[in-house]
Design a protein around this motif. Structure first.
Motif, PDB file in Angstrom:
ATOM      1  N   LYS A 109      11.038   8.430  -7.341  1.00  0.00           N
ATOM      2  CA  LYS A 109      12.125   7.667  -6.723  1.00  0.00           C
ATOM      3  C   LYS A 109      12.972   8.548  -5.811  1.00  0.00           C
ATOM      4  CE  LYS A 109      12.444   4.140 -10.280  1.00  0.00           C
ATOM      5  NZ  LYS A 109      13.210   3.602 -11.409  1.00  0.00           N
ATOM      6  N   VAL A 110      13.237   9.785  -6.239  1.00  0.00           N
ATOM      7  CA  VAL A 110      13.970  10.716  -5.380  1.00  0.00           C
ATOM      8  C   VAL A 110      13.172  10.945  -4.101  1.00  0.00           C
ATOM      9  CG1 VAL A 110      14.825  13.091  -5.123  1.00  0.00           C
ATOM     10  CG2 VAL A 110      15.220  11.839  -7.258  1.00  0.00           C
ATOM     11  N   ALA A 111      11.882  11.215  -4.240  1.00  0.00           N
ATOM     12  CA  ALA A 111      11.023  11.459  -3.074  1.00  0.00           C
ATOM     13  C   ALA A 111      11.088  10.276  -2.108  1.00  0.00           C
ATOM     14  CB  ALA A 111       9.591  11.721  -3.525  1.00  0.00           C
ATOM     15  N   GLN A 112      10.970   9.062  -2.640  1.00  0.00           N
ATOM     16  CA  GLN A 112      11.016   7.865  -1.790  1.00  0.00           C
ATOM     17  C   GLN A 112      12.357   7.758  -1.076  1.00  0.00           C
ATOM     18  OE1 GLN A 112      10.144   4.917  -4.781  1.00  0.00           O
ATOM     19  NE2 GLN A 112       7.965   4.877  -4.277  1.00  0.00           N
ATOM     20  N   LYS A 113      13.440   8.026  -1.790  1.00  0.00           N
ATOM     21  CA  LYS A 113      14.775   7.879  -1.201  1.00  0.00           C
ATOM     22  C   LYS A 113      15.042   8.887  -0.097  1.00  0.00           C
ATOM     23  CE  LYS A 113      16.871   5.633  -5.166  1.00  0.00           C
ATOM     24  NZ  LYS A 113      17.799   5.759  -6.299  1.00  0.00           N
ATOM     25  N   ILE A 114      14.358  10.028  -0.139  1.00  0.00           N
ATOM     26  CA  ILE A 114      14.561  11.011   0.938  1.00  0.00           C
ATOM     27  C   ILE A 114      13.492  10.886   2.025  1.00  0.00           C
ATOM     28  CG2 ILE A 114      15.825  12.580  -0.569  1.00  0.00           C
ATOM     29  CD1 ILE A 114      13.381  14.470  -0.459  1.00  0.00           C
ATOM     30  N   GLY A 115      12.652   9.860   1.916  1.00  0.00           N
ATOM     31  CA  GLY A 115      11.705   9.558   2.974  1.00  0.00           C
ATOM     32  C   GLY A 115      10.293  10.059   2.781  1.00  0.00           C
ATOM     33  N   LEU A 116       9.984  10.667   1.640  1.00  0.00           N
ATOM     34  CA  LEU A 116       8.627  11.127   1.389  1.00  0.00           C
ATOM     35  C   LEU A 116       7.760   9.952   0.958  1.00  0.00           C
ATOM     36  CD1 LEU A 116      10.385  13.782   1.188  1.00  0.00           C
ATOM     37  CD2 LEU A 116       8.657  14.627  -0.350  1.00  0.00           C
ATOM     38  N   LEU A 117       6.489  10.027   1.312  1.00  0.00           N
ATOM     39  CA  LEU A 117       5.527   8.990   0.945  1.00  0.00           C
ATOM     40  C   LEU A 117       4.416   9.600   0.113  1.00  0.00           C
ATOM     41  CD1 LEU A 117       5.168   7.303   4.455  1.00  0.00           C
ATOM     42  CD2 LEU A 117       6.552   6.494   2.524  1.00  0.00           C
ATOM     43  N   ALA A 118       3.918   8.849  -0.860  1.00  0.00           N
ATOM     44  CA  ALA A 118       2.777   9.298  -1.660  1.00  0.00           C
ATOM     45  C   ALA A 118       1.566   9.412  -0.750  1.00  0.00           C
ATOM     46  CB  ALA A 118       2.500   8.322  -2.793  1.00  0.00           C
ATOM     47  N   THR A 119       0.849  10.538  -0.849  1.00  0.00           N
ATOM     48  CA  THR A 119      -0.289  10.766   0.041  1.00  0.00           C
ATOM     49  C   THR A 119      -1.614  10.350  -0.580  1.00  0.00           C
ATOM     50  OG1 THR A 119      -0.692  13.011  -0.762  1.00  0.00           O
ATOM     51  CG2 THR A 119       0.884  12.747   1.079  1.00  0.00           C
ATOM     52  N   GLY A 120      -1.649  10.182  -1.905  1.00  0.00           N
ATOM     53  CA  GLY A 120      -2.914   9.908  -2.577  1.00  0.00           C
ATOM     54  C   GLY A 120      -3.733  11.162  -2.815  1.00  0.00           C
ATOM     55  N   THR A 121      -3.202  12.301  -2.419  1.00  0.00           N
ATOM     56  CA  THR A 121      -3.853  13.597  -2.622  1.00  0.00           C
ATOM     57  C   THR A 121      -3.192  14.282  -3.809  1.00  0.00           C
ATOM     58  OG1 THR A 121      -4.277  13.791  -0.256  1.00  0.00           O
ATOM     59  CG2 THR A 121      -4.382  15.826  -1.545  1.00  0.00           C
ATOM     60  N   PHE A 122      -4.011  14.920  -4.649  1.00  0.00           N
ATOM     61  CA  PHE A 122      -3.504  15.593  -5.840  1.00  0.00           C
ATOM     62  C   PHE A 122      -3.842  17.077  -5.771  1.00  0.00           C
ATOM     63  CE2 PHE A 122      -3.780  11.196  -6.809  1.00  0.00           C
ATOM     64  CZ  PHE A 122      -2.730  10.938  -7.673  1.00  0.00           C
ATOM     65  N   ASP A 123      -2.922  17.909  -6.256  1.00  0.00           N
ATOM     66  CA  ASP A 123      -3.168  19.348  -6.275  1.00  0.00           C
ATOM     67  C   ASP A 123      -3.987  19.728  -7.513  1.00  0.00           C
ATOM     68  OD1 ASP A 123      -1.372  19.489  -8.444  1.00  0.00           O
ATOM     69  OD2 ASP A 123       0.258  20.316  -7.247  1.00  0.00           O
ATOM     70  N   ASP A 124      -4.248  21.004  -7.666  1.00  0.00           N
ATOM     71  CA  ASP A 124      -5.069  21.483  -8.786  1.00  0.00           C
ATOM     72  C   ASP A 124      -4.430  21.237 -10.150  1.00  0.00           C
ATOM     73  OD1 ASP A 124      -6.953  22.327  -6.963  1.00  0.00           O
ATOM     74  OD2 ASP A 124      -6.314  24.421  -7.003  1.00  0.00           O
ATOM     75  N   ASP A 125      -3.110  21.028 -10.190  1.00  0.00           N
ATOM     76  CA  ASP A 125      -2.410  20.748 -11.446  1.00  0.00           C
ATOM     77  C   ASP A 125      -2.329  19.255 -11.746  1.00  0.00           C
ATOM     78  OD1 ASP A 125      -1.889  23.474 -11.940  1.00  0.00           O
ATOM     79  OD2 ASP A 125      -0.104  23.415 -10.662  1.00  0.00           O
TER      80      ASP A 125
END
Length: 174
Positions: free
Chosen positions: A144-160
């Motif tokens: 929710k914080v990410a969304q509120k600052i304008g970030l979008l989910a990329t569908g990409t996941f890191d090694d963790d």
């Protein structure tokens, strides 16, 4: 600085305040780890302040202690600590990994969003063109914080197993 918060450059002296902020084991549900001791934080903060090592060549680290503003003081260390915000900038790529942590006693008040917004705005004003956050897929508060600052989910996941959330800022030519 925001209406309610100060983002003070991280200092070793902040370790005692931050040990209290980071003391709740519930804080580590999604980020892993455990509450650090004051000495461990002093050591970590000292390394963070010293900056990147040879393995991190080309990076610039920005770390801030997030504090509630007080009516009386604008000096670093004034006001109670509530969390941190961090940016690892790669100037050559004009990108920055960003992160935020707010202690459990200060969550659900919009403080993480306020601090992350201030950090993101500053980064974009310095020429950073892409912000990226790594967020555990079950950590809905950070999403929710990410969304509120304008970030979008990329569908990409890191090694963790954390999803990358990104914001592409304005092009320099715009």
């Amino acid at each position: 600085m925001t209406a309610r918060l100060r983002l003070d450059p991280l200092r070793v002296e902040d370790a005692e305040d931050m040990a209290v902020v980071l003391a709740d084991p519930a804080l580590y549900t999604f980020i892993g780890g455990e509450p650090p001791s004051v000495q461990r934080l002093r050591d970590r903060f000292g390394r963070m302040i010293a900056g990147p090592g040879p393995d991190d060549a080309g990076e610039v680290w920005h770390n801030w202690t997030v504090r509630l503003r007080t009516a009386s003081g604008d000096e670093p260390g004034d006001g109670p600590a509530v969390g941190t915000v961090q940016a690892t900038v790669t100037p050559a790529a004009a990108t920055s990994d960003v992160a935020w942590v707010v202690g459990t006693g200060h969550q659900r008040l919009g403080l993480a969003t306020e601090a992350a917004t201030a950090m993101a705005g500053w980064l974009l004003s310095t020429g950073v063109r892409r912000l990226v956050a790594h967020i555990h897929p079950e950590h809905t508060a950070s999403e929710k914080v990410a969304q509120k600052i304008g970030l979008l989910a990329t569908g990409t996941f890191d090694d963790d197993g954390e999803q990358l959330w990104a914001l592409d800022g304005p092009d320099e030519e715009a």
